[in-house]
Enzyme design. Structure first.
Site, mmCIF file in Angstrom:
data_model
loop_
_atom_site.group_PDB
_atom_site.id
_atom_site.type_symbol
_atom_site.label_atom_id
_atom_site.label_comp_id
_atom_site.label_asym_id
_atom_site.label_seq_id
_atom_site.Cartn_x
_atom_site.Cartn_y
_atom_site.Cartn_z
ATOM 1 C CE LYS A 115 -38.279 69.365 -41.306
ATOM 2 N NZ LYS A 115 -38.949 69.596 -40.954
ATOM 3 C CB CYS A 154 -46.920 67.215 -42.679
ATOM 4 S SG CYS A 154 -46.922 68.695 -43.132
ATOM 5 C CG ASP A 212 -37.728 61.819 -44.034
ATOM 6 O OD1 ASP A 212 -36.214 62.827 -44.372
ATOM 7 O OD2 ASP A 212 -38.208 62.124 -44.464
ATOM 8 C CG HIS A 224 -43.109 64.293 -43.489
ATOM 9 N ND1 HIS A 224 -43.023 65.725 -44.670
ATOM 10 C CD2 HIS A 224 -43.300 66.064 -42.485
ATOM 11 C CE1 HIS A 224 -43.819 66.988 -44.904
ATOM 12 N NE2 HIS A 224 -43.558 67.232 -43.608
ATOM 13 C CD GLN A 277 -38.048 65.773 -37.858
ATOM 14 O OE1 GLN A 277 -36.645 66.238 -36.679
ATOM 15 N NE2 GLN A 277 -38.728 66.359 -38.282
HETATM 16 N N1 PMP Z 1 -39.203 64.436 -43.764
HETATM 17 C C1 PMP Z 1 -38.911 64.722 -42.174
HETATM 18 C C2 PMP Z 1 -39.313 63.325 -41.565
HETATM 19 C C3 PMP Z 1 -39.763 65.754 -41.922
HETATM 20 O O1 PMP Z 1 -39.961 65.855 -40.586
HETATM 21 C C4 PMP Z 1 -40.035 67.145 -42.762
HETATM 22 C C5 PMP Z 1 -40.192 68.350 -41.991
HETATM 23 N N2 PMP Z 1 -41.299 68.422 -41.240
HETATM 24 C C6 PMP Z 1 -39.995 66.560 -44.430
HETATM 25 C C7 PMP Z 1 -39.166 65.050 -44.539
HETATM 26 C C8 PMP Z 1 -40.034 67.670 -45.342
HETATM 27 O O2 PMP Z 1 -39.237 68.803 -44.863
HETATM 28 P P1 PMP Z 1 -39.081 70.148 -45.165
HETATM 29 O O3 PMP Z 1 -40.243 70.768 -45.307
HETATM 30 O O4 PMP Z 1 -37.957 71.006 -45.221
HETATM 31 O O5 PMP Z 1 -39.125 69.905 -47.205
#
Ligand code: PMP
Length: 410
Positions: A223, A363, A197, A120, A200
């Protein structure tokens, strides 16, 4: 079980454009159960005050709620102590904290930072900035056809020059589970730190950061049933001790003179300014809710939904699914495209049937480029409140999308 769970989520009990609401975008953010909504409400109704500051009853209560969440999170992810849990706004802030505080201070010219092509942007752009500022090299681990980082990539890309490895556990585009333990072990074998990270993965499976031996791990509360605006940076105590503060101001200091400051101990050193206590109250409630269901059950519910969806999508010849179809290798996210129809049109037509899915590049531009699908994908993602009726609505909606655009349903 999920039908019972769904009753706790009032937002799902509504019609959208005259149809039963089908929410299939939990990877972007999950809906919130009544218990979480009430925890936030209860905080403002009964306990609101600035924590850590006042020597009076409500401020102490607010501090207690906030600090109790730290303990709840510590236990949920298997951290060793509360000093290892730093509250942030979201995963994005956590990675920026790591990049600025660790990356900008410990990376030198010629060093290498290794991430994967499946990151991401929040675990990619900050490291690009560090690499540019320091003259370091940003290297990528690539994926096999199933969307998984291979052993060869791990063996070849992580070298004695590598100082930071920062990799996602579960891809937000493909849902594939990466061999995170092997990556962490390899990083440590060359003396690099390993950041993961888990945005997810932690909502969907049991995670134990101590057992994984990650130096830092990052996720967002929103999430995993909690409110927006609270996230977590887990860091090993020795790592966080050597990192300078990221945001400076109130609450993160020990003593301030006109020209100098000494900083508070962990975890306060990284929590400058008034914190999100309502978010903390909601996060405690969210974790309690997940614990009551049990993470094994969470996984099982999602596995059943994903298996059924993959099976039904396979029956549609006009649908291409990306990444592995083996549910053991993936979490509750499926990316696909519909032949002849732009993903945005798919989403708009599904929306007219009350079905909410995500489309675009999620993203993760470098990943979509690597996959050769620059127009983006359609992404459906599940959580504990989804049911087989939701799968049915998606499949019917996709057939109707084809019909609408004049293709017939085959
Ligand atoms: N890492 C992953 C794997 C994500 O899916 C996301 C959110 N789509 C993020 C980081 C970023 O999260 P946030 O927008 O809550 O900062």
């Amino acid at each position: 079980m999920n039908k019972e769970i769904k009753k706790d989520f009032p937002i799902l009990d509504q019609e959208i454009h005259g149809h039963r609401f089908t929410y299939l975008d939990s990877a972007a953010t999950t809906q919130k159960p009544i218990a979480v909504l009430e925890a936030v409400n209860d905080y403002y109704k009964n306990y609101n005050a600035n924590p850590h500051r006042g020597a009076y009853y409500l401020s102490e209560k607010s501090t207690e709620i906030y600090e109790n969440t730290r303990t709840v999170v510590k236990e949920f992810i298997g951290a060793k102590n509360e000093k290892e849990i730093i509250f942030v706004k979201n995963a994005t802030e956590a990675f920026n904290l790591l990049a600025h505080s660790y990356g900008m201070n410990f990376i030198k010219e010629g060093d290498e930072i290794v991430i994967s092509v499946a990151e991401h942007h929040s675990n990619l752009v900050p490291w690009q900035q560090v690499a540019k500022a320091k003259g370091a090299l940003l290297k990528y681990l690539y994926l096999d056809e199933e969307g998984i980082i291979t052993e060869e990539e791990i063996a070849n890309k992580i070298t004695n020059k590598t100082k930071i490895v920062s990799v996602t556990h579960v891809s937000n585009v493909l849902g594939t589970i990466q061999p995170i333990k092997k990556i962490i072990e390899k990083a440590h074998s060359v003396g690099a730190v390993a950041f993961i990270d888990i945005a997810q993965s932690v909502p969907h499976m049991k995670i134990d950061v101590s057992q994984l031996d990650a130096d830092a791990a990052v996720f967002s509360g929103h999430k995993m049933l909690a409110p927006m605006g609270i996230g977590v940076l887990y860091g090993k105590e020795e790592l966080l001790e050597k990192m300078p503060p990221f945001m400076c101001g109130g609450d993160m200091i020990e003593y301030v003179t006109e020209q100098d400051t000494t900083f508070a101990e962990l975890p306060n050193k990284f929590e400058g300014g008034t914190q999100n206590v309502e978010g903390a109250a909601g996060l405690t409630s969210a974790i309690q809710y997940l614990n009551e269901i049990g993470m094994d059950n969470v996984e099982q519910i999602e596995d059943e939904l994903v298996s059924e969806t993959l099976k039904r999508l396979e029956e549609l010849p006009f649908v291409t699914v990306y990444g592995t179809k083996d549910t053991k290798k993936k979490s509750g996210v499926i990316s696909f495209n519909v032949e002849g129809i732009h993903p945005h049109d798919v989403a708009s037509i599904l929306d007219s049937y009350g079905v909410a899915i995500r489309v675009g590049r999620h993203c993760a531009y470098p990943l979509l480029n690597y996959m050769g699908v620059n127009a983006g994908t359609c992404r459906v993602s599940f959580y504990i409140y989804n049911t087989m009726e939701d799968v049915e609505a998606l499949i019917e909606g996709l057939k109707n999308t084809r019909k609408w655009l004049g293709y017939g349903s085959k």
